[in-house]
Design an enzyme around this catalytic site. Structure first.
Site, PDB file in Angstrom:
ATOM      1  N   ARG A 192      36.782  33.178  38.276  1.00  0.00           N
ATOM      2  CA  ARG A 192      37.892  32.509  38.925  1.00  0.00           C
ATOM      3  C   ARG A 192      37.436  31.397  39.877  1.00  0.00           C
ATOM      4  O   ARG A 192      36.390  31.275  40.191  1.00  0.00           O
ATOM      5  CB  ARG A 192      38.407  33.635  40.098  1.00  0.00           C
ATOM      6  CG  ARG A 192      39.586  34.599  39.319  1.00  0.00           C
ATOM      7  CD  ARG A 192      40.371  35.283  40.432  1.00  0.00           C
ATOM      8  NE  ARG A 192      41.270  36.166  39.967  1.00  0.00           N
ATOM      9  CZ  ARG A 192      42.577  35.794  39.850  1.00  0.00           C
ATOM     10  NH1 ARG A 192      42.900  34.687  40.433  1.00  0.00           N
ATOM     11  NH2 ARG A 192      43.592  36.729  39.429  1.00  0.00           N
TER      12      ARG A 192
ATOM     13  N   ARG B  65      35.920  35.067  43.730  1.00  0.00           N
ATOM     14  CA  ARG B  65      36.440  36.399  44.349  1.00  0.00           C
ATOM     15  C   ARG B  65      35.566  37.308  43.860  1.00  0.00           C
ATOM     16  O   ARG B  65      35.267  38.410  44.549  1.00  0.00           O
ATOM     17  CB  ARG B  65      37.849  36.627  44.528  1.00  0.00           C
ATOM     18  CG  ARG B  65      38.724  36.947  43.439  1.00  0.00           C
ATOM     19  CD  ARG B  65      40.009  37.473  43.484  1.00  0.00           C
ATOM     20  NE  ARG B  65      40.751  36.417  43.850  1.00  0.00           N
ATOM     21  CZ  ARG B  65      42.045  36.304  43.745  1.00  0.00           C
ATOM     22  NH1 ARG B  65      42.650  37.564  43.157  1.00  0.00           N
ATOM     23  NH2 ARG B  65      43.047  35.227  44.064  1.00  0.00           N
TER      24      ARG B  65
ATOM     25  N   THR C 286      46.443  39.476  41.669  1.00  0.00           N
ATOM     26  CA  THR C 286      45.890  39.474  40.318  1.00  0.00           C
ATOM     27  C   THR C 286      46.816  38.597  39.398  1.00  0.00           C
ATOM     28  O   THR C 286      47.606  38.178  39.989  1.00  0.00           O
ATOM     29  CB  THR C 286      45.735  41.152  39.594  1.00  0.00           C
ATOM     30  OG1 THR C 286      45.073  40.960  38.386  1.00  0.00           O
ATOM     31  CG2 THR C 286      47.125  41.617  39.640  1.00  0.00           C
ATOM     32  N   THR C 287      46.319  38.358  38.316  1.00  0.00           N
ATOM     33  CA  THR C 287      46.961  37.194  37.161  1.00  0.00           C
ATOM     34  C   THR C 287      48.472  37.890  37.260  1.00  0.00           C
ATOM     35  O   THR C 287      48.652  38.720  36.415  1.00  0.00           O
ATOM     36  CB  THR C 287      46.124  37.251  35.792  1.00  0.00           C
ATOM     37  OG1 THR C 287      45.021  37.072  36.259  1.00  0.00           O
ATOM     38  CG2 THR C 287      46.589  36.226  35.154  1.00  0.00           C
TER      39      THR C 287
ATOM     40  N   GLU D  72      37.236  34.513  30.638  1.00  0.00           N
ATOM     41  CA  GLU D  72      38.395  34.171  30.994  1.00  0.00           C
ATOM     42  C   GLU D  72      38.478  33.136  31.844  1.00  0.00           C
ATOM     43  O   GLU D  72      37.666  33.325  33.153  1.00  0.00           O
ATOM     44  CB  GLU D  72      39.349  35.414  31.545  1.00  0.00           C
ATOM     45  CG  GLU D  72      39.584  36.543  30.648  1.00  0.00           C
ATOM     46  CD  GLU D  72      40.549  37.697  31.219  1.00  0.00           C
ATOM     47  OE1 GLU D  72      41.107  38.416  30.413  1.00  0.00           O
ATOM     48  OE2 GLU D  72      40.272  38.019  32.395  1.00  0.00           O
TER      49      GLU D  72
ATOM     50  N   ASP E 128      34.918  42.443  35.884  1.00  0.00           N
ATOM     51  CA  ASP E 128      35.227  41.795  37.148  1.00  0.00           C
ATOM     52  C   ASP E 128      35.190  42.499  38.327  1.00  0.00           C
ATOM     53  O   ASP E 128      34.641  42.323  39.464  1.00  0.00           O
ATOM     54  CB  ASP E 128      36.718  41.345  37.213  1.00  0.00           C
ATOM     55  CG  ASP E 128      36.828  40.120  36.280  1.00  0.00           C
ATOM     56  OD1 ASP E 128      35.913  39.683  35.505  1.00  0.00           O
ATOM     57  OD2 ASP E 128      38.105  39.737  35.826  1.00  0.00           O
ATOM     58  N   HIS E 129      35.624  43.906  38.247  1.00  0.00           N
ATOM     59  CA  HIS E 129      35.826  44.699  39.481  1.00  0.00           C
ATOM     60  C   HIS E 129      34.593  45.426  39.906  1.00  0.00           C
ATOM     61  O   HIS E 129      34.411  45.785  41.146  1.00  0.00           O
ATOM     62  CB  HIS E 129      37.002  45.505  39.361  1.00  0.00           C
ATOM     63  CG  HIS E 129      38.177  44.448  39.318  1.00  0.00           C
ATOM     64  ND1 HIS E 129      38.684  43.770  40.182  1.00  0.00           N
ATOM     65  CD2 HIS E 129      39.298  44.375  38.527  1.00  0.00           C
ATOM     66  CE1 HIS E 129      39.616  42.906  40.131  1.00  0.00           C
ATOM     67  NE2 HIS E 129      40.220  43.524  38.627  1.00  0.00           N
TER      68      HIS E 129
ATOM     69  N   HIS F  53      36.285  37.258  34.206  1.00  0.00           N
ATOM     70  CA  HIS F  53      36.897  36.071  34.558  1.00  0.00           C
ATOM     71  C   HIS F  53      36.251  35.286  35.742  1.00  0.00           C
ATOM     72  O   HIS F  53      36.075  35.914  36.584  1.00  0.00           O
ATOM     73  CB  HIS F  53      38.491  36.859  35.009  1.00  0.00           C
ATOM     74  CG  HIS F  53      39.275  35.781  35.427  1.00  0.00           C
ATOM     75  ND1 HIS F  53      40.619  36.067  35.766  1.00  0.00           N
ATOM     76  CD2 HIS F  53      39.326  34.587  35.478  1.00  0.00           C
ATOM     77  CE1 HIS F  53      41.470  35.169  36.400  1.00  0.00           C
ATOM     78  NE2 HIS F  53      40.741  34.108  36.142  1.00  0.00           N
TER      79      HIS F  53
ATOM     80  N   GLU G  56      46.495  36.477  23.602  1.00  0.00           N
ATOM     81  CA  GLU G  56      46.389  37.817  24.228  1.00  0.00           C
ATOM     82  C   GLU G  56      47.732  38.015  25.037  1.00  0.00           C
ATOM     83  O   GLU G  56      48.076  37.172  25.946  1.00  0.00           O
ATOM     84  CB  GLU G  56      45.082  37.883  25.266  1.00  0.00           C
ATOM     85  CG  GLU G  56      45.322  39.229  25.989  1.00  0.00           C
ATOM     86  CD  GLU G  56      44.051  39.271  26.841  1.00  0.00           C
ATOM     87  OE1 GLU G  56      42.854  38.970  26.488  1.00  0.00           O
ATOM     88  OE2 GLU G  56      43.842  40.159  27.913  1.00  0.00           O
TER      89      GLU G  56
ATOM     90  N   ASN H 263      36.337  44.649  30.874  1.00  0.00           N
ATOM     91  CA  ASN H 263      36.455  43.510  31.641  1.00  0.00           C
ATOM     92  C   ASN H 263      35.716  44.069  32.923  1.00  0.00           C
ATOM     93  O   ASN H 263      36.106  45.258  33.643  1.00  0.00           O
ATOM     94  CB  ASN H 263      37.968  43.203  32.219  1.00  0.00           C
ATOM     95  CG  ASN H 263      37.962  41.915  33.322  1.00  0.00           C
ATOM     96  OD1 ASN H 263      37.080  42.187  34.231  1.00  0.00           O
ATOM     97  ND2 ASN H 263      39.025  41.105  33.140  1.00  0.00           N
TER      98      ASN H 263
ATOM     99  N   HIS I  22      46.152  43.729  30.398  1.00  0.00           N
ATOM    100  CA  HIS I  22      46.393  43.646  31.868  1.00  0.00           C
ATOM    101  C   HIS I  22      47.237  45.035  32.393  1.00  0.00           C
ATOM    102  O   HIS I  22      48.222  45.042  31.729  1.00  0.00           O
ATOM    103  CB  HIS I  22      47.210  42.243  32.496  1.00  0.00           C
ATOM    104  CG  HIS I  22      47.053  42.201  33.808  1.00  0.00           C
ATOM    105  ND1 HIS I  22      46.124  41.454  34.298  1.00  0.00           N
ATOM    106  CD2 HIS I  22      47.784  42.798  34.730  1.00  0.00           C
ATOM    107  CE1 HIS I  22      46.078  41.215  35.788  1.00  0.00           C
ATOM    108  NE2 HIS I  22      47.363  41.861  35.775  1.00  0.00           N
ATOM    109  N   GLY I  23      46.583  45.615  33.352  1.00  0.00           N
ATOM    110  CA  GLY I  23      47.355  46.846  33.890  1.00  0.00           C
ATOM    111  C   GLY I  23      47.399  47.818  33.079  1.00  0.00           C
ATOM    112  O   GLY I  23      47.821  48.924  33.514  1.00  0.00           O
TER     113      GLY I  23
HETATM  114  C1  LIG Z   1      43.470  37.581  33.260  1.00  0.00           C
HETATM  115  C2  LIG Z   1      43.155  39.091  33.674  1.00  0.00           C
HETATM  116  O1  LIG Z   1      44.127  39.544  33.459  1.00  0.00           O
HETATM  117  C3  LIG Z   1      41.901  39.551  34.141  1.00  0.00           C
HETATM  118  O2  LIG Z   1      41.227  38.611  34.437  1.00  0.00           O
HETATM  119  C4  LIG Z   1      42.269  40.520  35.001  1.00  0.00           C
HETATM  120  O3  LIG Z   1      43.546  40.427  35.705  1.00  0.00           O
HETATM  121  C5  LIG Z   1      41.012  40.543  36.164  1.00  0.00           C
HETATM  122  O4  LIG Z   1      41.195  40.683  37.195  1.00  0.00           O
HETATM  123  P1  LIG Z   1      41.834  39.817  38.666  1.00  0.00           P
HETATM  124  O5  LIG Z   1      43.194  39.316  38.057  1.00  0.00           O
HETATM  125  O6  LIG Z   1      42.019  40.806  39.685  1.00  0.00           O
HETATM  126  O7  LIG Z   1      40.979  38.854  39.116  1.00  0.00           O
HETATM  127  N1  LIG Z   2      42.982  40.207  30.099  1.00  0.00           N
HETATM  128  C1  LIG Z   2      43.206  41.448  30.781  1.00  0.00           C
HETATM  129  C2  LIG Z   2      41.909  41.948  31.317  1.00  0.00           C
HETATM  130  O1  LIG Z   2      40.711  41.542  31.129  1.00  0.00           O
HETATM  131  C3  LIG Z   2      41.880  43.323  32.072  1.00  0.00           C
HETATM  132  O2  LIG Z   2      42.804  43.329  33.039  1.00  0.00           O
HETATM  133  P1  LIG Z   2      43.077  44.573  34.030  1.00  0.00           P
HETATM  134  O3  LIG Z   2      42.882  45.837  33.215  1.00  0.00           O
HETATM  135  O4  LIG Z   2      41.807  44.538  34.911  1.00  0.00           O
HETATM  136  O5  LIG Z   2      44.201  44.612  34.445  1.00  0.00           O
END
Ligand SMILES: CC(=O)[C@@H](O)[C@H](O)COP(=O)(O)O
Ligand SMILES: NCC(=O)COP(=O)(O)O
Length: 243
Positions: free
Chosen positions: A44, A48, A100-101, A70, A8-9, A42, A151, A6, A191-192
């Site tokens: 959003r 963000r 976060t989610t 996502e 995103d960050h 993701h 998932e 992922n 997640h996490g």
């Molecule tokens: C759904 C999920 O678990 C991911 O999208 C992950 O959490 C991405 O990070 P943020 O929740 O910080 O957007």
């Molecule tokens: N669906 C979980 C994901 O994509 C990653 O979550 P995280 O490792 O950023 O908490």
């Protein structure tokens, strides 16, 4: 077992300065070369981190491995997904005020709405998974909705403050994985998850894919992204070989 990275960050860091670097698409390419089996992102509603433009650039750039988008189950997101055509959409819950989610999608309470939503995406050739808590009722509702995969949200396991709570949550994940598999669903998790907590989840035989973001991107600051992805892959592979 597949590893979805992922990204995103990477975008979170870029958006902190509203600038052009670091580029999540460049990160996706590095992750792909380092052995990622999928790129997860993701989009959003509050934008963000990942921006619409990133999504379109990812589609044009990442060709060797699948894209997993996502998104919240909204009309706006559906329109974008249909245009972008990721290999998979994972429907997740969203709250503007959350960091976060926080949990899985409550499929039980919106199953008729989701059935139509999922069927529209599937009719466009997009696979759909639901991001749910490891719970039998949510799995039953997911079967009703007509998805091929779920998932399992591993956040409660990852955030457990005592060893006892952690083991209870792991047990929940194991039971839910067996149950979902019995119902002919593919089972993914995420997640996490981190370098220190991933192996017990990776060792659950029914789980075929993990999606991991925050810990990989966080540690890439120290190790570089290539090495951060490779290390995570090694841990997962090790956990599976012990089976
Ligand atoms: C759904 C999920 O678990 C991911 O999208 C992950 O959490 C991405 O990070 P943020 O929740 O910080 O957007
Ligand atoms: N669906 C979980 C994901 O994509 C990653 O979550 P995280 O490792 O950023 O908490």
């Amino acid at each position: 077992m597949r590893l979805g990275v992922n990204i995103d960050h990477i975008a979170t860091i870029r958006q902190a300065r509203m600038t052009y670097e670091p580029d999540p698409v460049k990160g996706a390419l590095i992750a792909q070369d380092a052995g990622a089996d999928q790129i997860t992102f993701h989009l959003r509603e509050d934008r963000r981190h990942i921006q619409d433009e990133d999504v379109f650039r990812l589609r044009c750039t990442i060709k060797r491995i699948p894209l997993n988008m996502e998104m919240a189950p909204t009309e706006e997101m559906k329109k974008i997904a249909v245009e972008v055509k990721p290999e998979r959409v994972t429907l997740v819950p969203e709250k503007r005020e959350e960091i976060t989610t926080e949990g899985g999608l409550d499929v039980v309470s919106m199953k008729d709405f989701l059935k139509d939503f999922v069927s529209e995406l599937k009719s466009k050739g997009i696979d759909v998974a639901l991001f749910i808590d490891p719970d039998a009722d949510q799995i039953d509702a997911s079967v009703y909705v007509g998805v091929d995969a779920v998932e399992l949200h591993t956040g409660e396991y990852a955030n457990a403050e005592t060893e006892k709570r952690k083991m209870e949550e792991l047990d929940r994940i194991k039971k839910a994985s067996v149950y979902a598999k019995e119902k002919n669903l593919k089972v993914f998790a995420g997640h996490g998850l981190t370098y220190t907590n991933v192996q017990p989840v990776a060792a659950v035989p029914e789980i075929e894919e993990l999606n991991i973001g925050h810990s990989i991107i966080a540690n890439s600051v120290f190790w570089g992204l290539d090495e951060a992805v490779r290390k995570m892959k090694r841990l997962i592979t090790q956990a599976r070989t012990k089976l």
